[in-house]
Design a protein around this motif. Structure first.
Motif, mmCIF file in Angstrom:
data_model
loop_
_atom_site.group_PDB
_atom_site.id
_atom_site.type_symbol
_atom_site.label_atom_id
_atom_site.label_comp_id
_atom_site.label_asym_id
_atom_site.label_seq_id
_atom_site.Cartn_x
_atom_site.Cartn_y
_atom_site.Cartn_z
ATOM 1 N N SER A 84 -47.384 -73.494 8.388
ATOM 2 C CA SER A 84 -47.008 -72.120 8.752
ATOM 3 C C SER A 84 -47.752 -71.103 7.892
ATOM 4 N N ILE A 85 -48.020 -71.448 6.632
ATOM 5 C CA ILE A 85 -48.791 -70.537 5.773
ATOM 6 C C ILE A 85 -50.212 -70.374 6.303
ATOM 7 N N TYR A 86 -50.824 -71.474 6.742
ATOM 8 C CA TYR A 86 -52.169 -71.375 7.331
ATOM 9 C C TYR A 86 -52.131 -70.446 8.545
ATOM 10 N N GLY A 87 -51.124 -70.623 9.373
ATOM 11 C CA GLY A 87 -51.002 -69.772 10.554
ATOM 12 C C GLY A 87 -50.752 -68.316 10.208
ATOM 13 N N LEU A 88 -49.845 -68.076 9.257
ATOM 14 C CA LEU A 88 -49.539 -66.700 8.865
ATOM 15 C C LEU A 88 -50.741 -66.016 8.221
ATOM 16 N N ALA A 89 -51.499 -66.752 7.414
ATOM 17 C CA ALA A 89 -52.663 -66.171 6.740
ATOM 18 C C ALA A 89 -53.770 -65.804 7.722
ATOM 19 N N THR A 90 -53.871 -66.566 8.790
ATOM 20 C CA THR A 90 -54.924 -66.318 9.789
ATOM 21 C C THR A 90 -54.363 -65.677 11.057
ATOM 22 N N ASN A 91 -53.183 -65.113 10.959
ATOM 23 C CA ASN A 91 -52.484 -64.551 12.116
ATOM 24 C C ASN A 91 -53.338 -63.537 12.871
ATOM 25 N N GLU A 92 -54.093 -62.731 12.147
ATOM 26 C CA GLU A 92 -54.894 -61.684 12.790
ATOM 27 C C GLU A 92 -56.057 -62.238 13.613
ATOM 28 N N LEU A 93 -56.359 -63.529 13.436
ATOM 29 C CA LEU A 93 -57.465 -64.159 14.171
ATOM 30 C C LEU A 93 -56.998 -64.872 15.437
ATOM 31 N N SER A 94 -55.703 -64.906 15.637
ATOM 32 C CA SER A 94 -55.141 -65.708 16.724
ATOM 33 C C SER A 94 -54.413 -64.840 17.741
ATOM 34 N N ALA A 95 -54.381 -65.325 18.954
ATOM 35 C CA ALA A 95 -53.607 -64.643 19.988
ATOM 36 C C ALA A 95 -52.114 -64.938 19.812
ATOM 37 N N PHE A 96 -51.795 -66.046 19.138
ATOM 38 C CA PHE A 96 -50.406 -66.414 18.884
ATOM 39 C C PHE A 96 -49.912 -65.667 17.649
ATOM 40 N N ASN A 97 -48.700 -65.135 17.724
ATOM 41 C CA ASN A 97 -48.119 -64.422 16.585
ATOM 42 C C ASN A 97 -47.348 -65.408 15.709
ATOM 43 N N PHE A 98 -47.983 -65.869 14.640
ATOM 44 C CA PHE A 98 -47.359 -66.846 13.752
ATOM 45 C C PHE A 98 -46.169 -66.262 12.991
ATOM 46 N N LYS A 99 -46.060 -64.943 12.964
ATOM 47 C CA LYS A 99 -44.911 -64.326 12.303
ATOM 48 C C LYS A 99 -43.615 -64.690 13.027
ATOM 49 N N SER A 100 -43.722 -65.025 14.305
ATOM 50 C CA SER A 100 -42.526 -65.393 15.075
ATOM 51 C C SER A 100 -41.968 -66.744 14.657
ATOM 52 N N ILE A 101 -42.776 -67.565 13.994
ATOM 53 C CA ILE A 101 -42.273 -68.864 13.516
ATOM 54 C C ILE A 101 -42.284 -68.932 11.984
ATOM 55 N N GLY A 102 -42.400 -67.781 11.342
ATOM 56 C CA GLY A 102 -42.434 -67.719 9.886
ATOM 57 C C GLY A 102 -41.181 -68.276 9.223
ATOM 58 N N PHE A 103 -40.090 -68.346 9.976
ATOM 59 C CA PHE A 103 -38.833 -68.869 9.417
ATOM 60 C C PHE A 103 -38.934 -70.340 9.030
ATOM 61 N N VAL A 104 -39.939 -71.068 9.525
ATOM 62 C CA VAL A 104 -40.062 -72.490 9.183
ATOM 63 C C VAL A 104 -40.652 -72.701 7.789
ATOM 64 N N THR A 105 -41.289 -71.668 7.233
ATOM 65 C CA THR A 105 -41.899 -71.810 5.903
ATOM 66 C C THR A 105 -40.859 -72.208 4.855
ATOM 67 N N PRO A 106 -39.738 -71.500 4.737
ATOM 68 C CA PRO A 106 -38.748 -71.923 3.737
ATOM 69 C C PRO A 106 -38.078 -73.263 4.066
ATOM 70 N N ILE A 107 -38.018 -73.619 5.328
ATOM 71 C CA ILE A 107 -37.466 -74.934 5.693
ATOM 72 C C ILE A 107 -38.408 -76.021 5.167
ATOM 73 N N GLY A 108 -39.702 -75.806 5.321
ATOM 74 C CA GLY A 108 -40.684 -76.737 4.771
ATOM 75 C C GLY A 108 -40.600 -76.808 3.261
#
Length: 132
Positions: A84-108
Motif C-alpha cells: 500500500s505504501i508503494y501504491g500511495l507513494a506513486t498514486n499520482e502516476l496511476s489512474a487508481f486512487n490508492f488513497k481509497s485503500i490506505g486503511f490497509v497500511t496499518p493493518i499490514g
C-alpha cells in the motif's frame, strides 16, 4: 516449511533491491521527494522483513508452528504495508486512487508487529540448554 520461508525471503530481498533502485532512479523525476521517501520506507520494511525470514527459515530456535504463523504474518503484512505504501507513494502516476485503500497500511503494520510478538514469546520459551 523452512525451504519455502527461505525462498520467499530471497524473493522479498531481491524485489526490495529492485524496488529500491526503481524508487531512487526511475521515480526520481516523476514523484515528489516526500513521495520518494515514502516509497523508500516501504522498501526498507520489505528488506528488514526479508532478513527476518532468512533468520526464521534457517534457525532451529523457533518452533515450526511459530515459523509458519510468523511467515504468513510477515508475507501478509508486507503485502498490505509495503504494497500500500508503494501504491500511495506513486498514486499520482496511476489512474487508481490508492488513497481509497490506505486503511490497509496499518493493518499490514499490525501483522508485522504480531509476527515480532510471536517471535518474542517463542524466544522467551527457549530453554537455556538449547541456546548454548
Amino acid at each position: 516449511m523452512n525451504k519455502i520461508i527461505l525462498i520467499t525471503a530471497s524473493i522479498l530481498g531481491l524485489t526490495s533491491v529492485v524496488f529500491g533502485a526503481f524508487g531512487a532512479h526511475g521515480l526520481k523525476e516523476l514523484i515528489s521527494i516526500e513521495s520518494q521517501q515514502t516509497f523508500e520506507t516501504g522498501v526498507k520494511y520489505q528488506m528488514y522483513h526479508a532478513l527476518v525470514l532468512l533468520f526464521v527459515g534457517s534457525t532451529d530456535l523457533i518452533q515450526q508452528k511459530t515459523k509458519r504463523i510468523v511467515y504468513y504474518l510477515v508475507v501478509v503484512g508486507l503485502i498490505l504495508f509495503s504494497g500500500s505504501i508503494y501504491g500511495l507513494a506513486t498514486n499520482e502516476l496511476s489512474a487508481f486512487n490508492f488513497k481509497s485503500i490506505g486503511f490497509v497500511t496499518p493493518i499490514g503494520g499490525l501483522s508485522l508487529i504480531l509476527a515480532w510478538i510471536l517471535l518474542f514469546i517463542d524466544f522467551i520459551k527457549i530453554s537455556s540448554k538449547k541456546v548454548v
